[in-house]
Design a protein around this motif. Structure first.
Motif, PDB file in Angstrom:
ATOM      1  N   UNK A  53       0.863  -1.171   0.000  1.00  0.00           N
ATOM      2  CA  UNK A  53       0.000   0.000   0.000  1.00  0.00           C
ATOM      3  C   UNK A  53       0.902   1.223   0.000  1.00  0.00           C
ATOM      4  N   UNK A  54       0.424   2.309  -0.608  1.00  0.00           N
ATOM      5  CA  UNK A  54       1.246   3.497  -0.784  1.00  0.00           C
ATOM      6  C   UNK A  54       0.470   4.761  -0.433  1.00  0.00           C
ATOM      7  N   UNK A  55       1.198   5.750   0.025  1.00  0.00           N
ATOM      8  CA  UNK A  55       0.634   7.079   0.150  1.00  0.00           C
ATOM      9  C   UNK A  55       0.394   7.623  -1.256  1.00  0.00           C
ATOM     10  N   UNK A  56      -0.620   8.441  -1.409  1.00  0.00           N
ATOM     11  CA  UNK A  56      -0.936   8.989  -2.730  1.00  0.00           C
ATOM     12  C   UNK A  56       0.237   9.780  -3.306  1.00  0.00           C
ATOM     13  N   UNK A  57       1.005  10.420  -2.442  1.00  0.00           N
ATOM     14  CA  UNK A  57       2.100  11.275  -2.899  1.00  0.00           C
ATOM     15  C   UNK A  57       3.242  10.502  -3.550  1.00  0.00           C
ATOM     16  N   UNK A  58       3.319   9.193  -3.304  1.00  0.00           N
ATOM     17  CA  UNK A  58       4.432   8.413  -3.849  1.00  0.00           C
ATOM     18  C   UNK A  58       3.961   7.303  -4.777  1.00  0.00           C
ATOM     19  N   UNK A  59       2.663   7.116  -4.854  1.00  0.00           N
ATOM     20  CA  UNK A  59       2.130   6.049  -5.695  1.00  0.00           C
ATOM     21  C   UNK A  59       2.587   6.247  -7.134  1.00  0.00           C
ATOM     22  N   UNK A  60       2.944   5.183  -7.787  1.00  0.00           N
ATOM     23  CA  UNK A  60       3.437   5.161  -9.172  1.00  0.00           C
ATOM     24  C   UNK A  60       4.878   5.638  -9.303  1.00  0.00           C
ATOM     25  N   UNK A  61       5.496   6.058  -8.210  1.00  0.00           N
ATOM     26  CA  UNK A  61       6.916   6.448  -8.238  1.00  0.00           C
ATOM     27  C   UNK A  61       7.762   5.534  -7.354  1.00  0.00           C
ATOM     28  N   UNK A  62       7.192   5.095  -6.237  1.00  0.00           N
ATOM     29  CA  UNK A  62       7.926   4.261  -5.285  1.00  0.00           C
ATOM     30  C   UNK A  62       7.396   2.837  -5.341  1.00  0.00           C
ATOM     31  N   UNK A  63       8.283   1.873  -5.091  1.00  0.00           N
ATOM     32  CA  UNK A  63       7.893   0.471  -5.025  1.00  0.00           C
ATOM     33  C   UNK A  63       8.491  -0.170  -3.781  1.00  0.00           C
ATOM     34  N   UNK A  64       7.638  -0.739  -2.956  1.00  0.00           N
ATOM     35  CA  UNK A  64       8.089  -1.440  -1.756  1.00  0.00           C
ATOM     36  C   UNK A  64       8.170  -2.926  -2.070  1.00  0.00           C
ATOM     37  N   UNK A  65       9.161  -3.587  -1.479  1.00  0.00           N
ATOM     38  CA  UNK A  65       9.289  -5.025  -1.651  1.00  0.00           C
ATOM     39  C   UNK A  65      10.000  -5.596  -0.431  1.00  0.00           C
ATOM     40  N   UNK A  66       9.955  -6.899  -0.320  1.00  0.00           N
ATOM     41  CA  UNK A  66      10.609  -7.573   0.793  1.00  0.00           C
ATOM     42  C   UNK A  66      11.222  -8.888   0.320  1.00  0.00           C
ATOM     43  N   UNK A  67      12.359  -9.225   0.910  1.00  0.00           N
ATOM     44  CA  UNK A  67      13.015 -10.502   0.654  1.00  0.00           C
ATOM     45  C   UNK A  67      13.055 -11.235   1.991  1.00  0.00           C
ATOM     46  N   UNK A  68      12.123 -12.125   2.188  1.00  0.00           N
ATOM     47  CA  UNK A  68      12.024 -12.810   3.473  1.00  0.00           C
ATOM     48  C   UNK A  68      13.224 -13.726   3.735  1.00  0.00           C
ATOM     49  N   UNK A  69      13.852 -14.218   2.690  1.00  0.00           N
ATOM     50  CA  UNK A  69      15.030 -15.064   2.872  1.00  0.00           C
ATOM     51  C   UNK A  69      16.209 -14.262   3.408  1.00  0.00           C
ATOM     52  N   UNK A  70      16.246 -12.968   3.083  1.00  0.00           N
ATOM     53  CA  UNK A  70      17.341 -12.097   3.529  1.00  0.00           C
ATOM     54  C   UNK A  70      16.926 -11.196   4.691  1.00  0.00           C
TER      55      UNK A  70
END
Length: 122
Positions: free
Chosen positions: A57-74
């Motif tokens: 989920x993203x704040x409107x101010x960063x949507x389409x510019x920022x991408x969050x992700x996670x690497x659970x193995x790391x």
């Protein structure tokens, strides 16, 4: 629980940065994670969050510019920031939530990293 954010720096408008947050001390994959920021003279605000299952989920101010992700193995959280603007200048904090969901509220996070400074300027 320890969270170590890194990757901040000085970048020109329109540029990109990738923030990382290394987590330890709890089962990383079981918890939602979030990014928040505090600009000079302003309160801490929500940027993005990701549930344990990977839903973002993203704040409107960063949507389409920022991408969050996670690497659970790391045990690592990321925030890819593109098309940066001067108003993105802030200290960015990663946080681990009280549950598995991607929360937007500061109060639903119980562990915080130390912050990494992002400066967008020409």
């Amino acid at each position: 629980v320890q969270l170590q954010a890194s990757g901040g720096g000085l970048v020109q408008p329109g540029g990109s940065l990738r923030l990382s947050c290394a987590a330890s001390g709890r089962t990383f994959s079981s918890y939602g994670m979030g990014w928040f920021r505090r600009a000079p003279g302003k309160e801490r605000e929500f940027v993005s969050a990701i549930a344990s299952g990977g839903s973002p989920t993203y704040a409107d101010s960063v949507k389409d510019r920022f991408t969050i992700s996670r690497d659970n193995a790391k045990n690592t959280l990321y925030l890819q920031m593109n098309s940066l603007k001067p108003e993105d200048t802030a200290v960015y904090y990663c946080a681990s939530s009280r549950g598995s969901s991607a929360f937007r509220m500061v109060g639903l996070y119980d562990y915080w990293g130390q912050g990494t400074l992002v400066t967008v300027s020409s």
